[in-house]
Motif scaffolding. Structure first.
Motif, PDB file in Angstrom:
ATOM      1  N   LYS A  86       0.831  -1.198   0.000  1.00  0.00           N
ATOM      2  CA  LYS A  86       0.000   0.000   0.000  1.00  0.00           C
ATOM      3  C   LYS A  86       0.869   1.253   0.000  1.00  0.00           C
ATOM      4  O   LYS A  86       0.580   2.223  -0.698  1.00  0.00           O
ATOM      5  N   LEU A  87       1.954   1.220   0.755  1.00  0.00           N
ATOM      6  CA  LEU A  87       2.869   2.359   0.823  1.00  0.00           C
ATOM      7  C   LEU A  87       3.514   2.647  -0.530  1.00  0.00           C
ATOM      8  O   LEU A  87       3.673   3.812  -0.912  1.00  0.00           O
ATOM      9  N   ILE A  88       3.857   1.598  -1.266  1.00  0.00           N
ATOM     10  CA  ILE A  88       4.448   1.782  -2.602  1.00  0.00           C
ATOM     11  C   ILE A  88       3.460   2.497  -3.512  1.00  0.00           C
ATOM     12  O   ILE A  88       3.805   3.461  -4.193  1.00  0.00           O
TER      13      ILE A  88
ATOM     14  N   PHE B  91      -6.489   6.112  -5.286  1.00  0.00           N
ATOM     15  CA  PHE B  91      -7.733   5.441  -4.877  1.00  0.00           C
ATOM     16  C   PHE B  91      -7.539   3.932  -4.852  1.00  0.00           C
ATOM     17  O   PHE B  91      -7.967   3.253  -3.909  1.00  0.00           O
ATOM     18  N   GLY B  92      -6.867   3.389  -5.877  1.00  0.00           N
ATOM     19  CA  GLY B  92      -6.595   1.953  -5.925  1.00  0.00           C
ATOM     20  C   GLY B  92      -5.724   1.484  -4.768  1.00  0.00           C
ATOM     21  O   GLY B  92      -5.923   0.383  -4.244  1.00  0.00           O
ATOM     22  N   SER B  93      -4.801   2.308  -4.349  1.00  0.00           N
ATOM     23  CA  SER B  93      -3.941   1.959  -3.206  1.00  0.00           C
ATOM     24  C   SER B  93      -4.731   1.960  -1.907  1.00  0.00           C
ATOM     25  O   SER B  93      -4.549   1.088  -1.063  1.00  0.00           O
ATOM     26  N   VAL B  94      -5.588   2.943  -1.766  1.00  0.00           N
ATOM     27  CA  VAL B  94      -6.369   3.055  -0.532  1.00  0.00           C
ATOM     28  C   VAL B  94      -7.313   1.864  -0.377  1.00  0.00           C
ATOM     29  O   VAL B  94      -7.431   1.299   0.706  1.00  0.00           O
ATOM     30  N   ILE B  95      -7.974   1.465  -1.474  1.00  0.00           N
ATOM     31  CA  ILE B  95      -8.921   0.350  -1.379  1.00  0.00           C
ATOM     32  C   ILE B  95      -8.280  -0.997  -1.733  1.00  0.00           C
ATOM     33  O   ILE B  95      -8.961  -2.009  -1.765  1.00  0.00           O
ATOM     34  N   LYS B  96      -6.979  -0.980  -2.001  1.00  0.00           N
ATOM     35  CA  LYS B  96      -6.205  -2.191  -2.314  1.00  0.00           C
ATOM     36  C   LYS B  96      -6.771  -2.946  -3.521  1.00  0.00           C
ATOM     37  O   LYS B  96      -6.992  -4.147  -3.486  1.00  0.00           O
ATOM     38  N   ASN B  97      -6.976  -2.215  -4.606  1.00  0.00           N
ATOM     39  CA  ASN B  97      -7.534  -2.786  -5.822  1.00  0.00           C
ATOM     40  C   ASN B  97      -6.458  -2.854  -6.905  1.00  0.00           C
ATOM     41  O   ASN B  97      -6.083  -1.818  -7.467  1.00  0.00           O
ATOM     42  N   PRO B  98      -5.964  -4.056  -7.226  1.00  0.00           N
ATOM     43  CA  PRO B  98      -4.905  -4.166  -8.236  1.00  0.00           C
ATOM     44  C   PRO B  98      -5.358  -3.739  -9.635  1.00  0.00           C
ATOM     45  O   PRO B  98      -4.563  -3.222 -10.405  1.00  0.00           O
ATOM     46  N   SER B  99      -6.628  -3.913  -9.946  1.00  0.00           N
ATOM     47  CA  SER B  99      -7.119  -3.516 -11.277  1.00  0.00           C
ATOM     48  C   SER B  99      -6.930  -2.027 -11.515  1.00  0.00           C
ATOM     49  O   SER B  99      -6.532  -1.610 -12.606  1.00  0.00           O
TER      50      SER B  99
ATOM     51  N   LEU C 199       1.974  -6.730  -6.433  1.00  0.00           N
ATOM     52  CA  LEU C 199       2.096  -7.082  -5.014  1.00  0.00           C
ATOM     53  C   LEU C 199       0.725  -7.207  -4.346  1.00  0.00           C
ATOM     54  O   LEU C 199       0.545  -8.044  -3.456  1.00  0.00           O
ATOM     55  N   PHE C 200      -0.254  -6.396  -4.764  1.00  0.00           N
ATOM     56  CA  PHE C 200      -1.608  -6.549  -4.225  1.00  0.00           C
ATOM     57  C   PHE C 200      -2.169  -7.927  -4.564  1.00  0.00           C
ATOM     58  O   PHE C 200      -2.802  -8.572  -3.726  1.00  0.00           O
TER      59      PHE C 200
END
Length: 113
Positions: free
Chosen positions: A5-7, A54-62, A101-102
């Protein structure tokens, strides 16, 4: 899992900061960019960074992969310039790394590791 998430967060916020520097405080031209450049870079550099954030916050690889593909053409172009803006290439690649990585983290969670 937190490093993933940090990346993504670092890459997206870094790209947003670079965009602001490029458009408003460019140390190489000392002039304001033209409106067409501002709009083009807004949609090709800043908007993908927002999607990646937004993808990082919700952990969405797509969303990370979408941000990578979306920003890739102009990021490759800026990566070939001898300036600080070649870091756009790195932020784009970090979107891809974060997305991969997600997926890996999700796979490990499903296996119970």
């Amino acid at each position: 899992m937190k490093i993933t998430k940090l990346i993504g967060l670092s890459a997206s916020v870094g790209s947003m900061i670079l965009w602001f520097i490029f458009t408003f405080y460019n140390p190489y031209t000392h002039e304001r960019v033209e409106n067409d450049v501002l709009i083009n870079t807004l949609f090709t550099l800043f908007a993908p960074a927002c999607v990646a954030l937004f993808g990082s916050v919700i952990k969405n690889p797509s969303l990370m992969f979408i941000a990578f593909v979306w920003s890739l053409p102009i990021s490759l172009y800026t990566a070939m310039t001898p300036s600080i803006f070649n870091l756009f290439g790195m932020t784009s690649v970090l979107y891809l790394v974060s997305g991969i990585l997600f997926i890996r983290d999700k796979s490990l969670r499903n296996k119970g590791l």
